[in-house]
Design a protein around this motif. Structure first.
Motif, short mmCIF file in Angstrom:
data_model
loop_
_atom_site.label_atom_id
_atom_site.label_comp_id
_atom_site.label_asym_id
_atom_site.label_seq_id
_atom_site.Cartn_x
_atom_site.Cartn_y
_atom_site.Cartn_z
N ARG B 70 0.80 -1.21 0.00
CA ARG B 70 0.00 0.00 0.00
C ARG B 70 0.85 1.28 0.00
O ARG B 70 0.32 2.38 0.08
CB ARG B 70 -1.02 -0.01 1.14
CG ARG B 70 -0.60 0.34 2.49
CD ARG B 70 -1.37 1.56 2.97
NE ARG B 70 -2.81 1.40 3.04
CZ ARG B 70 -3.62 2.03 2.22
NH1 ARG B 70 -3.15 2.78 1.26
NH2 ARG B 70 -4.92 1.90 2.36
N ILE B 100 -7.89 -7.58 5.77
CA ILE B 100 -8.80 -6.57 6.30
C ILE B 100 -8.35 -5.15 5.94
O ILE B 100 -9.19 -4.32 5.57
CB ILE B 100 -9.01 -6.79 7.82
CG1 ILE B 100 -10.04 -7.93 8.00
CG2 ILE B 100 -9.50 -5.51 8.51
CD1 ILE B 100 -10.32 -8.33 9.42
N PRO B 101 -7.06 -4.84 5.98
CA PRO B 101 -6.67 -3.49 5.55
C PRO B 101 -7.05 -3.21 4.09
O PRO B 101 -7.15 -2.05 3.69
CB PRO B 101 -5.15 -3.48 5.73
CG PRO B 101 -4.89 -4.50 6.80
CD PRO B 101 -5.92 -5.59 6.54
N LEU B 103 -9.90 -3.50 2.95
CA LEU B 103 -11.21 -2.83 2.95
C LEU B 103 -11.04 -1.33 2.72
O LEU B 103 -12.00 -0.63 2.40
CB LEU B 103 -11.95 -3.08 4.28
CG LEU B 103 -12.47 -4.51 4.51
CD1 LEU B 103 -13.01 -4.65 5.93
CD2 LEU B 103 -13.57 -4.85 3.50
N ALA B 104 -9.81 -0.84 2.88
CA ALA B 104 -9.55 0.57 2.58
C ALA B 104 -9.84 0.87 1.11
O ALA B 104 -9.97 2.04 0.72
CB ALA B 104 -8.11 0.94 2.93
N LEU B 106 -12.52 0.45 -0.20
CA LEU B 106 -13.87 1.03 -0.24
C LEU B 106 -13.80 2.53 0.04
O LEU B 106 -14.82 3.23 0.03
CB LEU B 106 -14.77 0.35 0.80
CG LEU B 106 -15.08 -1.14 0.57
CD1 LEU B 106 -15.77 -1.75 1.78
CD2 LEU B 106 -15.95 -1.31 -0.69
N THR B 107 -12.61 3.05 0.31
CA THR B 107 -12.44 4.48 0.60
C THR B 107 -11.32 5.01 -0.30
O THR B 107 -10.93 4.36 -1.26
CB THR B 107 -12.06 4.70 2.08
OG1 THR B 107 -10.74 4.20 2.30
CG2 THR B 107 -13.02 3.97 3.02
N GLN B 111 -10.14 10.59 1.70
CA GLN B 111 -11.15 10.32 2.72
C GLN B 111 -10.49 9.92 4.03
O GLN B 111 -10.90 10.37 5.11
CB GLN B 111 -12.03 9.16 2.23
CG GLN B 111 -13.49 9.37 2.48
CD GLN B 111 -14.30 8.17 1.99
OE1 GLN B 111 -13.81 7.28 1.32
NE2 GLN B 111 -15.56 8.18 2.36
N ILE B 112 -9.47 9.08 3.93
CA ILE B 112 -8.76 8.64 5.14
C ILE B 112 -8.07 9.83 5.81
O ILE B 112 -8.21 10.07 7.01
CB ILE B 112 -7.76 7.52 4.80
CG1 ILE B 112 -8.52 6.24 4.45
CG2 ILE B 112 -6.79 7.27 5.97
CD1 ILE B 112 -7.65 5.11 3.90
N GLY B 301 -18.57 -5.37 2.64
CA GLY B 301 -17.59 -5.52 3.71
C GLY B 301 -17.64 -6.88 4.37
O GLY B 301 -16.70 -7.28 5.05
#
Lengths: 488, 343
Positions: B70, B100-101, B103-104, B106-107, B111-112, B301
């Motif tokens: 990432r 699980i990270p 899922l970022a 979806l953003t 946004q973060i 999710g």
């Protein structure tokens, strides 16, 4: 201006970097401890069902997933306005105590302890768990492995998995333990108490009996006067799982004592553009930069901070050792960062004793481990004491319990400013007139390691050696000196 | 010079759980050390990137790589270790599917950053600063790795030979992988190391293939301890998730969330879970199926909990993630809307 880069990323790629700038006189002008990582959990958890949060947020950290699971479970209790039945609550605390035993054991024997047990001046290659074994005896290595193994087994029995356990839900736990399991856990807990006592004796014989070590612990290079934070029970005793957050000032006087839901009245986070991690501080005092003392909002949340912020320990053996520490080090509060190692094994003893208390209680094996929520969810804050600092989870949901907002202040983050200041202080004491002492690597590392920093759990270096490389460059970028330890 | 095969382990964007899982071999870790010459393991032992750079191409026999990709640093290390390794293994859910990270996806980065550095209730940022790759301070310039918009799997950055599933892989899974390497019985390249059966196959709960009328959230019911969770209306991805974990989560009353990923024939884990779940509902018409599935919140999710970057969806359209309209393809927009993602 000369620039020194201490770059653990020569080994721990991308997981932390220290930049030290010298002025024209060759003295330390400034230090920057950069955290180059961010994953964005607070944002990508939005839209997820709240009950999934213990399992989602445990993935923040594979070293302390239990802490996130517990803070999250408590935030869910608050969100749904539901109180777990006694057995549900006790099971959570039992799991959490087992976790503390394994986590503090790992730190003492593999991470922080080797500096003292083997000796800060011994060759870097020996300052690790193998060096500890060489000095104390082979069976200690087996004991450390056995302690980790038996407590991971407890975590798996109660939580379902040894790493990233899953069994926490709003209102309690997803399954009970059997009476047979309770007895097995009790046996493990008793072994833990013996092991913790052995560890404390070891610390006394090797560290405290050596005046050179005591002198180093109490030296100005490792002294930092800040506020201290920790979770306390109704008698102001240290508690890891539940209670109020208490803050004392650098003189040890109570400054605040607040409920989890009030955290935004007390803590705020400062942003700097040169790092992905924020710097929390006490909101009522404000952010005044990286300065210590009573006027600064900077606080610390470590095992030592928790002992400073409390009036004592809730179990007898740990309480006796607590008194001994403060008598030896000149009363409360103690500002010596390296005394954190002593505080950590006092907490290890407390966790083991607490585990025995909980496992002795037949109610912990009751099948009644969960209360079903009946209220509409809105907002909840949960706080536990993670090994590396007060851990806050705060959720806002819609009436279906779907996350609208999440705010997390994780353990190590609390200590970001004090770590940065301790690094600077150690550097200042070892760099003069442009002369960099060879000892700087280990001395800075020791300041850093006392906090057991867990930056996305990334700075963990299990043999006890933070690999460091210092590159000193002149203003044109030419390398004038290169120092490294534990790398070549 | 050791004649033992050379092993490397590395972590990119990860939580450290895969490292702890390897250490979870406890005393068996010594067997690994006996069989391999461990040349690079930043979490545990001494070696630097320069040492890896100095190796010949392909000199590392096996590299176990955990964590997603990432930022620039993660990608650099993925390329370097690919070049130096004969066999590169994506180890754990993040390297395999994004984890699980992931899922970022979806953003978006904006946004973060907006939440983390401006909006969150404890943040105090009167100067409105946020972290930048190059920052001038009084004494010079400081640098940070560039944070990407999109989380990628290891195989999306470099070719990968094998995949070891799990968040983290269970000890038995790690042992199976290590044994396959030691004994030279690795499956064909590209394989997932693990049984090609589902979590259901190893779950001791009694399954009666009941048709369900609605889903329950885990906090709404206390399930029968011996019956299948899905039969009781509790979402469980075990029906479409690879075995190998021992069905640990269902055994303590928590439905599977799919960390071991899909079995061999299924390309898209989320789509397969959706299909499998849809077949378990008691409905006669598509409308009824939809109505029952509506009782299950956050499909994106939930179905893509561990494998969104690896899926056919890969990510939410950036323009949609950032809140502008009209750019998203219809099927993606629907999935995003269904996820309950914030505008």
């Amino acid at each position: 201006m000369t620039r020194i880069t201490i770059d653990p990323i020569t080994r721990l790629e991308g997981h932390g970097k220290i930049e030290i700038f010298l002025n024209d006189q060759g003295d330390v002008e400034n230090c920057y401890f950069q955290v180059p990582e961010l994953r964005g959990f607070e944002v990508f958890c939005v839209g997820r069902p709240a009950e999934e949060m213990p399992r989602l947020t445990s993935r923040i950290c594979g070293v302390c997933p239990e802490a996130h699971m517990m803070a999250s479970a408590k935030a869910l209790d608050a969100l749904y306005g539901v109180e777990p039945p006694p057995a549900g609550k006790k099971l959570r605390e039992l799991l959490y105590s087992a976790f503390y035993v394994t986590d503090h054991t790992t730190h003492f024997y593999a991470l922080g302890g080797p500096d003292f047990v083997v000796g800060p001046d011994s060759p870097a290659a020996e300052r690790n768990i193998l060096g500890v074994i060489a000095k104390v005896g082979l069976e200690i290595g087996g004991q450390v492995i056995a302690a980790r193994k038996r407590n991971h087994h407890v975590i798996e029995m109660i939580g379902g998995r040894a790493i990233h356990p899953v069994a926490a839900l709003p209102g309690g736990m997803s399954h009970p333990i059997t009476e047979e399991q309770r007895r097995e856990i009790l046996d493990i807990a008793r072994q833990n108490v013996e092991f913790a006592q052995f560890t404390i004796d070891l610390f006394h014989n090797v560290v405290l009996a050596n005046s050179a070590y005591v002198e180093m612990i109490t030296s100005p290079a490792y002294t930092l006067r800040t506020y201290y934070m920790g979770l306390v029970d109704e008698h102001n005793k240290v508690n890891f799982y539940d209670g109020l957050v208490r803050v004392v000032d650098p003189d040890g006087v109570e400054f605040a004592r607040y409920m989890p839901v009030e955290y935004t009245d007390h803590v705020a986070e400062h942003v700097e553009p040169w790092t992905y991690l924020k710097f929390p501080y006490l909101k009522k005092l404000g952010w005044h930069g990286f300065v210590e003392g009573k006027g600064s909002g900077i606080y610390c949340c470590t095992p030592l901070s928790r002992l400073n912020a409390a009036d004592g320990m809730a179990t007898p053996l740990a309480q006796a050792e607590y008194e001994r520490m403060y008598e030896t080090l000149g009363g409360k509060p103690v500002h010596f960062t390296l005394a954190t190692h002593w505080a950590r094994i006092i907490e290890l003893l407390y966790a083991a004793e607490r585990m025995v208390e909980l496992a002795e209680d037949p109610e912990v094996a009751s099948p009644d481990v969960r209360t079903l929520p009946t209220k509409k969810p809105t907002e909840g804050v949960g706080i536990v004491e993670a090994p590396r600092g007060t851990l806050t989870h705060h959720y806002v949901t819609d009436e279906n319990g779907i996350l609208l907002e999440a705010n997390l202040i994780v353990g190590t983050t609390n200590n970001y400013a004090p770590i940065q200041m301790n690094i600077k202080r150690a550097a200042e004491s070892l760099i003069h007139g442009g002369q960099v002492s060879d000892g700087i690597l280990n001395r800075i590392e020791m300041a850093f390691r006392a906090y057991d920093p867990c930056l996305s759990c990334a700075t963990h270096s299990l043999p006890g050696q933070m690999p460091l490389e210092i590159v000193i460059r002149d203003s044109s970028g030419q390398v004038v000196q290169r120092l490294s330890q534990n790398i070549d | 010079m050791s004649s033992k095969p050379k092993l490397a382990l590395y972590w990119a964007s990860s939580c450290g759980g895969c490292e702890i899982a390897v250490l979870g071999l406890h005393e068996k870790i010594l067997d690994v050390a006996a069989h391999f010459d461990i040349v690079f393991w930043p979490c545990v032992m001494d070696a630097k990137v320069a040492d890896v750079e100095a190796l010949d191409n392909g000199e590392i026999d096996v590299c176990l790589f955990n964590g997603a990709i990432r930022n620039d640093d993660n990608a650099h290390m993925a390329h370097l270790l690919r070049q130096k390794s004969k066999v590169l293994v994506a180890f754990g859910s993040c390297a395999f599917g994004g984890g699980i990270p992931g899922l970022a996806n979806l953003t978006s980065r904006d946004q973060i950053f907006d939440w983390v550095y401006y909006q969150s209730p404890s943040t105090d940022n009167p100067q409105s600063v946020w972290p930048k790759p190059h920052v001038k301070v009084d004494e010079g310039t400081l640098t940070l790795p560039t944070f990407w918009n999109t989380v990628k799997t290891l195989a999306q950055v470099v070719p990968v030979d094998y995949f070891v599933p799990g968040c983290p892989p269970e000890v038995s899974t790690i042992e199976a992988a290590v044994n396959a390497i030691v004994s030279g019985t690795l499956p064909p390249p590209g394989s997932v190391i693990g049984p090609d059966t589902t979590v259901c196959d190893e779950c001791p709960r009694e399954k009666n293939m009941k048709k369900i009328k609605r889903f329950y959230r885990p906090q709404e019911v206390i399930p029968d301890p011996n019956a299948c969770l899905l039969d009781q209306g509790l979402f469980c991805a075990g029906i479409a998730t690879r075995a190998g974990c021992g069905a640990r989560c269902p055994q303590v009353g928590m439905g599977c969330r799919g960390c071991y990923g899909p079995i061999d024939r299924d390309l898209d884990h989320g789509a397969k879970i959706l299909t499998a779940i849809a077949s378990a509902v008691d409905a006669n018409t598509p409308e009824e199926v939809e109505a029952i599935l509506d009782t299950l919140p956050d499909p994106a999710g939930t179905f893509y909990r561990y494998h969104l970057p690896h899926s056919l969806l890969r990510r939410k359209e950036l323009s949609a993630a950032n809140g502008s309209n009209g750019q998203a393809k219809p099927e993606r927009a629907e999935m995003v809307a269904a996820s309950g993602g914030r505008p």
